[in-house]
Design an enzyme around this catalytic site. Structure first.
Site, PDB file in Angstrom:
ATOM      1  N   SER A 326       0.797  -1.228   0.000  1.00 61.13           N
ATOM      2  CA  SER A 326       0.000   0.000   0.000  1.00 61.13           C
ATOM      3  C   SER A 326       0.826   1.273   0.000  1.00 61.13           C
ATOM      4  O   SER A 326       0.274   2.358  -0.213  1.00 61.13           O
ATOM      5  CB  SER A 326      -0.953   0.004   1.194  1.00 61.13           C
ATOM      6  OG  SER A 326      -1.915  -1.018   1.060  1.00 61.13           O
ATOM      7  N   CYS A 381      -7.786   1.919   1.548  1.00 59.55           N
ATOM      8  CA  CYS A 381      -8.837   1.127   0.892  1.00 59.55           C
ATOM      9  C   CYS A 381      -8.312   0.510  -0.403  1.00 59.55           C
ATOM     10  O   CYS A 381      -7.914   1.229  -1.326  1.00 59.55           O
ATOM     11  CB  CYS A 381     -10.048   2.010   0.600  1.00 59.55           C
ATOM     12  SG  CYS A 381     -11.336   1.159  -0.318  1.00 59.55           S
TER      13      CYS A 381
END
Length: 629
Positions: A326, A381
């Site tokens: 991420s 997310c």
């Protein structure tokens, strides 16, 4: 008395022979005298010089190796006294017996014994060969006391390399070691000095990169020798020129703090000045003791280093390649803004993203609901970035990744730098002979799949975000031999203010807004707030059964199967100056393992290095430099 005719003839013959003999002797005498005059008078200077050359021998002396220091002059590598024992084989009737008696005082293993005998066979009998080095004072005293019973053994005090911080700097400094046959074969004009007993050269790290500068210029000793080459006395001595001092950009106090914070992990941490590219700290753990490489690792010890699953010989900051996870989402976010996607646009996250018959899952099983770019970075997310990656395509993502320093090397001064991998359809066709699938674009959106990056690259990526889009390159050398290494003027990457502002605000949300994935690892002190991004990189495919059960956790898995933990950040948020990356191999999660480490290190950096121009660098003022292109 009358001489008969017969006797008269005999007398005349004798007289003629005597005259001839006397004449021959006279000629020989004249020739000899002329030759002696020629040699002793006419050629006196030439033969005096030849005689001096036979009587006086010039021998090379190893120069003192230059120091390596940190940015504040603290010594990181220097020289210390080396108590050692040498062996001159012509002075002992039995080399084997001498070595056996010596081993009763200082232990010599079989490998060392073979090395000594090999060195003796390759050297003139009057040349000393190193038998043992780095002796303790007690051992050295014992050798001196027993010298009469050790024919050929000569106690000696030399110099050897010393690394006072040992493992803490091993992967940056590297080490020196004895000259190998390969080193001799590749040497150009330095072979004589390389053959000196006990001479060391740089084998890894800064020691290798600046070996010639650190080595210095050899000296010489003029000694009087006898016909056998044995030294009688020293006539004159030139110690040579010591090697140049190399100044690094490191702050040793920060380095020690970061090392202590990562001790016990298989991990790496890199801290950069975002404007100059100066490396403030560079840790790769675990490591090895460079002092041991200098003196020689034992076979069992070296085997243990090679076989360790934590790879202590690898410089993880340069050569460790990991999926960025991420931490890559900022690159995808900037590519999206540049492609015309409004950062305020929302994507609904139900906990998974469907593409054809396949579902790509978000880390949050129940989903995040409707999120924009800021929320997607703040909460990490996955679905938002799955959808965004599919919309903009892998080529746009790869282009932005390269602009921010991924998929390339920087010519870093420490050897061993890896380029990582930024995949494209062209790369896959060329390397694997296969077509690119849309699912691979989707998974690249969260930094997985074929994507690979080193901790140094992740720190550079973050620095380029924080400095306003300038392509700084990392450097760790500040000065060599008293001359400052110039700072390269970074070029503008060509990314919009909107894109940079959007991802930086998202990173601020990660650390400083309630609900951010690293909110628990924030720096609460005013003016020191950091902005970061957590990352958790999978190293194994999670089966459908495991996902449905929801029981299996990282801590339940074998160490090698656990996720890597990553965190990148910059600080202070309002006036960025430093960027860093932390990667903890199989650490579990970025928020739980890597973020607290990064927070502590960054806090220490900010306490010790307030926002101000660094000495020796051109001042840029606080905040980002003005754009020039």
């Amino acid at each position: 008395m009358q001489i008969s005719g017969r006797d008269s003839n005999r007398y005349q013959t004798f007289t003629r022979r005597a005259a001839l003999l006397a004449g021959a002797q006279g000629v020989a005498f004249v020739v000899l005298a002329g030759r002696m005059y020629y040699l002793q008078v006419l050629k006196t200077d030439q033969y005096r010089m030849l005689a001096e050359e036979n009587r006086v021998s010039m021998r090379l002396l190893a120069p003192l190796r230059g120091n390596i220091v940190d940015r504040f002059g603290r010594i990181l590598a220097s020289n210390r006294q080396n108590y050692r024992a040498m062996l001159i084989s012509e002075q002992t009737p039995d080399v084997e017996a001498t070595l056996t008696r010596f081993s009763n005082i200082v232990e010599i293993d079989e490998y060392t014994r073979k090395r000594i005998l090999r060195d003796i066979s390759r050297s003139p009998r009057f040349m000393p060969v190193t038998v043992a080095e780095d002796l303790s004072w007690d051992e050295f005293a014992q050798v001196n006391i027993n010298e009469p019973d050790l024919p050929g053994i000569v106690p000696d005090v030399g110099e050897t390399r010393d690394y006072p911080y040992g493992e803490e700097l091993a992967h940056i400094l590297g080490y020196v070691a004895a000259v190998s046959e390969k080193d001799l074969a590749s040497a150009e004009g330095d072979q004589p000095v390389l053959k000196l007993p006990g001479f060391r050269i740089g084998k890894e790290g800064i020691e290798k990169t600046y070996d010639k500068e650190l080595r210095g210029v050899p000296g010489s000793s003029h000694v009087e020798v006898n016909a056998y080459g044995r030294v009688i006395r020293e006539l004159s001595k030139d110690p040579g020129t010591p090697g140049s001092e190399v100044v690094l950009t490191l702050d040793m106090d920060i380095q020690r703090f970061a090392w202590d914070r990562l001790k016990g992990e298989s991990a790496s941490a890199v801290v950069l000045d975002i404007h100059s590219g100066d490396v403030i700290s560079f840790v790769s753990a675990p490591a090895y003791d460079p002092n041991q490489f200098n003196m020689g690792y034992g076979t069992a010890e070296y085997k243990a280093l090679l076989e360790s699953p934590y790879l202590p010989l690898m410089n993880k900051g340069l050569a460790g390649m990991y999926p960025p996870g991420s931490t890559f989402k900022m690159v995808v976010g900037m590519a999206a803004v540049e492609a015309g996607i409004d950062p305020a646009n929302r994507v609904f996250c139900p906990g998974h993203y469907s593409l054809g018959s396949h579902d790509f899952h978000c880390w949050k099983k129940g989903g995040h609901g409707a999120v924009n770019l800021h929320d997607a970075i703040k909460h990490s997310c996955d679905v938002y970035f799955y959808d965004t990656a599919k919309r903009i395509g892998i080529e746009a993502i790869a282009d932005m990744a390269r602009r921010f320093g991924l998929g390339e090397t920087y010519g870093f001064e420490v050897p061993g730098e890896k380029a990582g991998l930024v995949p494209t359809p062209g790369w896959k066709r060329a390397v694997k002979g296969e077509v690119w699938h849309q699912g691979e674009t989707v998974i690249a959106g969260i930094g997985q799949g074929y994507l690979l990056a080193t901790p140094l690259q992740l720190a550079v990526m973050t620095a380029r975000i924080a400095n306003g889009g300038y392509a700084i390159e990392p450097r760790i050398t500040r000065a060599v031999g008293g001359s400052l290494v110039p700072v390269k003027e970074p070029k503008f990457i060509g990314v919009s203010e909107d894109a940079l502002r959007a991802v930086m605000a998202g990173m601020n949300g990660v650390s400083n807004e309630i609900g951010g994935t690293a909110y628990r690892s924030r720096i609460a002190e005013p003016g020191m707030e950091l902005a970061g991004k957590t990352g958790t990189a999978q190293v194994r495919r999670i089966s459908r059964a495991e996902r449905l059960s929801g029981v299996l956790k990282n801590e339940d898995l074998e160490w090698r199967q656990r996720d890597h933990a990553l965190f990148v950040c910059f600080a202070p948020y309002d006036a960025p100056r430093y960027a860093m990356s932390v990667v903890i191999e199989h650490g579990g999660s970025g928020s739980g393992a890597a973020a607290p480490v990064a927070r502590d290190i960054m806090h220490e950096v900010l306490k010790r290095n307030p926002v101000r121009p660094q000495a020796g660098n051109p001042p840029r003022g606080a905040g980002r430099p003005a754009r020039t292109g």
